[in-house]
Write a protein that holds these residues in place. Structure first.
Motif, PDB file in Angstrom:
ATOM      1  N   GLN A   6       0.849  -1.194   0.000  1.00 61.15           N
ATOM      2  CA  GLN A   6       0.000   0.000   0.000  1.00 61.15           C
ATOM      3  C   GLN A   6       0.888   1.248   0.000  1.00 61.15           C
ATOM      4  N   LYS A   7       0.554   2.158  -0.896  1.00 59.85           N
ATOM      5  CA  LYS A   7       1.332   3.374  -0.985  1.00 59.85           C
ATOM      6  C   LYS A   7       0.972   4.285   0.178  1.00 59.85           C
ATOM      7  N   GLU A   8       1.999   4.794   0.874  1.00 60.97           N
ATOM      8  CA  GLU A   8       1.736   5.667   2.006  1.00 60.97           C
ATOM      9  C   GLU A   8       2.595   6.914   1.911  1.00 60.97           C
ATOM     10  N   VAL A   9       2.021   8.005   2.353  1.00 63.84           N
ATOM     11  CA  VAL A   9       2.729   9.266   2.491  1.00 63.84           C
ATOM     12  C   VAL A   9       2.518   9.710   3.929  1.00 63.84           C
ATOM     13  N   GLU A  10       3.607   9.871   4.649  1.00 64.62           N
ATOM     14  CA  GLU A  10       3.536  10.151   6.072  1.00 64.62           C
ATOM     15  C   GLU A  10       3.969  11.585   6.367  1.00 64.62           C
ATOM     16  N   GLN A  11       3.169  12.238   7.188  1.00 67.08           N
ATOM     17  CA  GLN A  11       3.500  13.575   7.655  1.00 67.08           C
ATOM     18  C   GLN A  11       3.193  13.653   9.139  1.00 67.08           C
ATOM     19  N   ASN A  12       3.990  14.425   9.844  1.00 65.73           N
ATOM     20  CA  ASN A  12       3.693  14.722  11.234  1.00 65.73           C
ATOM     21  C   ASN A  12       2.527  15.705  11.260  1.00 65.73           C
ATOM     22  N   SER A  13       1.487  15.365  12.006  1.00 70.37           N
ATOM     23  CA  SER A  13       0.284  16.207  11.970  1.00 70.37           C
ATOM     24  C   SER A  13       0.473  17.553  12.649  1.00 70.37           C
ATOM     25  N   GLY A  14       1.531  17.646  13.511  1.00 73.04           N
ATOM     26  CA  GLY A  14       1.792  18.923  14.172  1.00 73.04           C
ATOM     27  C   GLY A  14       0.848  19.145  15.350  1.00 73.04           C
ATOM     28  N   PRO A  15       0.617  20.405  15.733  1.00 65.82           N
ATOM     29  CA  PRO A  15       1.003  21.594  14.974  1.00 65.82           C
ATOM     30  C   PRO A  15       2.476  21.969  15.136  1.00 65.82           C
ATOM     31  N   LEU A  16       3.002  22.548  14.065  1.00 64.41           N
ATOM     32  CA  LEU A  16       4.323  23.132  14.086  1.00 64.41           C
ATOM     33  C   LEU A  16       4.139  24.627  14.312  1.00 64.41           C
ATOM     34  N   SER A  17       4.715  25.131  15.360  1.00 62.69           N
ATOM     35  CA  SER A  17       4.559  26.543  15.708  1.00 62.69           C
ATOM     36  C   SER A  17       5.892  27.258  15.542  1.00 62.69           C
ATOM     37  N   VAL A  18       5.899  28.332  14.748  1.00 55.00           N
ATOM     38  CA  VAL A  18       7.117  29.108  14.528  1.00 55.00           C
ATOM     39  C   VAL A  18       6.793  30.585  14.684  1.00 55.00           C
ATOM     40  N   PRO A  19       7.774  31.374  15.090  1.00 59.03           N
ATOM     41  CA  PRO A  19       7.541  32.814  15.176  1.00 59.03           C
ATOM     42  C   PRO A  19       7.591  33.462  13.807  1.00 59.03           C
ATOM     43  N   GLU A  20       6.912  34.554  13.668  1.00 57.71           N
ATOM     44  CA  GLU A  20       6.925  35.312  12.422  1.00 57.71           C
ATOM     45  C   GLU A  20       8.356  35.656  12.030  1.00 57.71           C
ATOM     46  N   GLY A  21       8.666  35.458  10.750  1.00 59.75           N
ATOM     47  CA  GLY A  21      10.003  35.761  10.256  1.00 59.75           C
ATOM     48  C   GLY A  21      10.950  34.566  10.274  1.00 59.75           C
ATOM     49  N   ALA A  22      10.571  33.499  10.948  1.00 60.42           N
ATOM     50  CA  ALA A  22      11.429  32.316  11.043  1.00 60.42           C
ATOM     51  C   ALA A  22      11.249  31.429   9.814  1.00 60.42           C
ATOM     52  N   ILE A  23      12.103  30.395   9.732  1.00 58.38           N
ATOM     53  CA  ILE A  23      11.968  29.386   8.679  1.00 58.38           C
ATOM     54  C   ILE A  23      11.141  28.219   9.215  1.00 58.38           C
ATOM     55  N   ALA A  24      10.097  27.876   8.489  1.00 54.76           N
ATOM     56  CA  ALA A  24       9.290  26.705   8.842  1.00 54.76           C
ATOM     57  C   ALA A  24       9.737  25.545   7.972  1.00 54.76           C
ATOM     58  N   SER A  25       9.954  24.396   8.592  1.00 58.48           N
ATOM     59  CA  SER A  25      10.402  23.206   7.871  1.00 58.48           C
ATOM     60  C   SER A  25       9.375  22.101   8.025  1.00 58.48           C
ATOM     61  N   LEU A  26       8.819  21.686   6.900  1.00 52.43           N
ATOM     62  CA  LEU A  26       7.771  20.661   6.879  1.00 52.43           C
ATOM     63  C   LEU A  26       8.314  19.435   6.166  1.00 52.43           C
ATOM     64  N   ASN A  27       8.064  18.266   6.740  1.00 50.74           N
ATOM     65  CA  ASN A  27       8.678  17.052   6.230  1.00 50.74           C
ATOM     66  C   ASN A  27       7.650  15.996   5.847  1.00 50.74           C
ATOM     67  N   CYS A  28       8.066  15.127   4.969  1.00 48.61           N
ATOM     68  CA  CYS A  28       7.164  14.111   4.431  1.00 48.61           C
ATOM     69  C   CYS A  28       8.007  12.917   3.982  1.00 48.61           C
ATOM     70  N   THR A  29       7.574  11.708   4.303  1.00 48.05           N
ATOM     71  CA  THR A  29       8.222  10.505   3.787  1.00 48.05           C
ATOM     72  C   THR A  29       7.204   9.692   3.009  1.00 48.05           C
ATOM     73  N   TYR A  30       7.704   8.897   2.072  1.00 42.18           N
ATOM     74  CA  TYR A  30       6.790   8.101   1.253  1.00 42.18           C
ATOM     75  C   TYR A  30       7.321   6.691   1.122  1.00 42.18           C
TER      76      TYR A  30
END
Lengths: 115, 109
Positions: free
Chosen positions: B1-25
């Motif tokens: 079965q094909k799966e795509v996995e993501q952390n549901s979060g929430p990911l909280s970052v301050p304004e102006g920062a870099i947000a990094s979102l990840n995904c594996t398949y």
């Protein structure tokens, strides 16, 4: 290019009733997809058309669900004898034919509530 | 079965920062990958597609693909409160992509 449109945007129905949704894809796109999305989940594939041919249907799609794309343009998704578990956002997407997975553009969705 | 996995979060970052979102398949034959943004109650909106290993930049967004590790990421530079949304990763080797559950991003002022 007016984008993908869907109608209605919201539908409230009683359990056991039939409902039909319409999707108009981007005009030059020959591929059309239906998805269902519930809260906290990603879009779940239902069915896929290339032109007027329905090429794939999810095993999750029960016999109560049927979709058509009679002239390779707009598509309809019908749900017969609705159940409360059918409550979800129904999304339509379209893409133009390529050699692999194409970039899909989504319509605004139809939110179905079954009482 | 094909799966795509993501952390549901929430990911909280301050304004102006870099947000990094990840995904594996899981499907090694997947060739195409997509990032969509979805605001609450709205439909997914395409941000970027990526097909080749490496980085692809578009404005404040950079998608990264590593097929050997079966890993896709999205970086959002100079995050703004308007970036607060759920980010969906999708991948596919056929005509039908598989979507992850999405990661909720919150950018706080």
């Amino acid at each position: 290019d007016t984008g993908v449109s869907q109608d209605p945007r919201h539908k409230i129905t009683k359990r056991g009733q039939n409902v039909t949704f319409r999707c108009d894809p981007i005009s030059e796109h020959n591929r059309l997809y239906w998805y269902r999305q519930t809260l906290g989940q990603g879009p779940e594939f239902l069915t896929y058309f290339q032109n007027e041919a329905q090429l794939e249907k999810s095993r999750l799609l029960s016999d109560r669900f049927s979709a058509e794309r009679p002239k390779g343009s707009f598509s309809t998704l019908e749900i017969q004898r609705t159940e409360q578990g059918d409550s979800a956002m129904y999304l339509c997407a379209s893409s133009s034919q390529g050699t692999s997975t194409d970039t899909q553009y989504f319509g605004p969705g139809t939110r179905l509530t079954v009482l | 079965q094909k799966e795509v996995e993501q952390n549901s979060g929430p990911l909280s970052v301050p304004e102006g920062a870099i947000a990094s979102l990840n995904c594996t398949y899981s499907d090694r034959v997947s060739q195409s990958f997509f990032w969509y943004r979805q605001y609450s109650g709205k439909s997914p909106e395409l941000i970027m597609s990526i097909y080749s290993n490496g980085d692809k930049e578009d404005g404040r967004f950079t998608a990264q693909l590593n097929k050997a590790s079966q890993y896709v990421s999205l970086l959002i530079r100079d995050s703004q409160p308007s970036d607060s949304a759920t980010y969906l990763c999708a991948g596919g080797g056929s005509y039908i992509p598989t979507f992850g559950r999405g990661t909720s991003l919150i950018v706080h002022p």
